[in-house]
Design a protein around this motif. Structure first.
Motif, PDB file in Angstrom:
ATOM      1  N   THR A 178       2.744  -1.272  -9.500  1.00  0.00           N
ATOM      2  CA  THR A 178       1.607  -1.823  -8.762  1.00  0.00           C
ATOM      3  C   THR A 178       1.443  -3.322  -8.992  1.00  0.00           C
ATOM      4  OG1 THR A 178       0.088  -1.264 -10.556  1.00  0.00           O
ATOM      5  CG2 THR A 178       0.386   0.381  -8.811  1.00  0.00           C
ATOM      6  N   GLU A 195       4.786   1.283  -0.126  1.00  0.00           N
ATOM      7  CA  GLU A 195       5.647   0.809   0.957  1.00  0.00           C
ATOM      8  C   GLU A 195       6.483  -0.405   0.541  1.00  0.00           C
ATOM      9  OE1 GLU A 195       3.303   0.122   4.450  1.00  0.00           O
ATOM     10  OE2 GLU A 195       2.441   2.124   4.373  1.00  0.00           O
ATOM     11  N   THR A 229       0.844  -1.196   0.000  1.00  0.00           N
ATOM     12  CA  THR A 229       0.000   0.000   0.000  1.00  0.00           C
ATOM     13  C   THR A 229       0.876   1.240   0.000  1.00  0.00           C
ATOM     14  OG1 THR A 229      -0.119  -0.093   2.412  1.00  0.00           O
ATOM     15  CG2 THR A 229      -1.928  -1.098   1.198  1.00  0.00           C
ATOM     16  N   GLU A 230       0.442   2.236  -0.763  1.00  0.00           N
ATOM     17  CA  GLU A 230       1.101   3.535  -0.827  1.00  0.00           C
ATOM     18  C   GLU A 230       2.593   3.425  -1.128  1.00  0.00           C
ATOM     19  OE1 GLU A 230       0.106   5.980   2.512  1.00  0.00           O
ATOM     20  OE2 GLU A 230      -2.002   5.430   2.399  1.00  0.00           O
TER      21      GLU A 230
END
Length: 110
Positions: free
Chosen positions: A83, A56, A53-54
């Motif tokens: 992604t 990380e 996520t984000e």
């Protein structure tokens, strides 16, 4: 590395492009060797504790690779697959030296 022809990187004009299969939330940060995918691509298997996520997990991957190759993190970047599990990491620098460092790193983990 068992098969020297099976290497997960290729030379580019700025350094090398390293193909990686990343497992986020892998329980530990580490490199797990080389794998040939069903489509014939050769990838370096990596895992990180960080969640995907984000960014990380991508940040943790860059940190892991920079440490393994003894390079500053600023010389590594996600070139494609930000992604996705399958990524290409661009490593800037002198090609022969980077290839030697990667080969030595892979010899330590296989």
């Amino acid at each position: 590395m068992k098969d020297p022809a099976a290497r997960p990187w290729r030379e580019t004009k700025d350094g090398i492009a390293l193909d990686i299969r990343l497992t986020p939330r892998g329980g530990r940060d580490g490199l797990d060797g080389v794998e040939t995918l069903a489509d014939g691509r050769v990838v370096l298997k990596a895992r990180v504790r960080a969640a995907p996520t984000e960014g990380e997990a991508n940040t943790a991957l860059i940190r892991l690779l920079a440490g393994a190759l003894k390079l500053p993190r600023s010389r590594l970047s996600i070139a494609s697959g930000a992604t996705a599990r399958l990524k290409t990491v661009a490593v800037q620098g002198e090609t022969a030296g980077l290839a030697a460092a990667l080969a030595a790193c892979l010899d330590r983990i296989t």
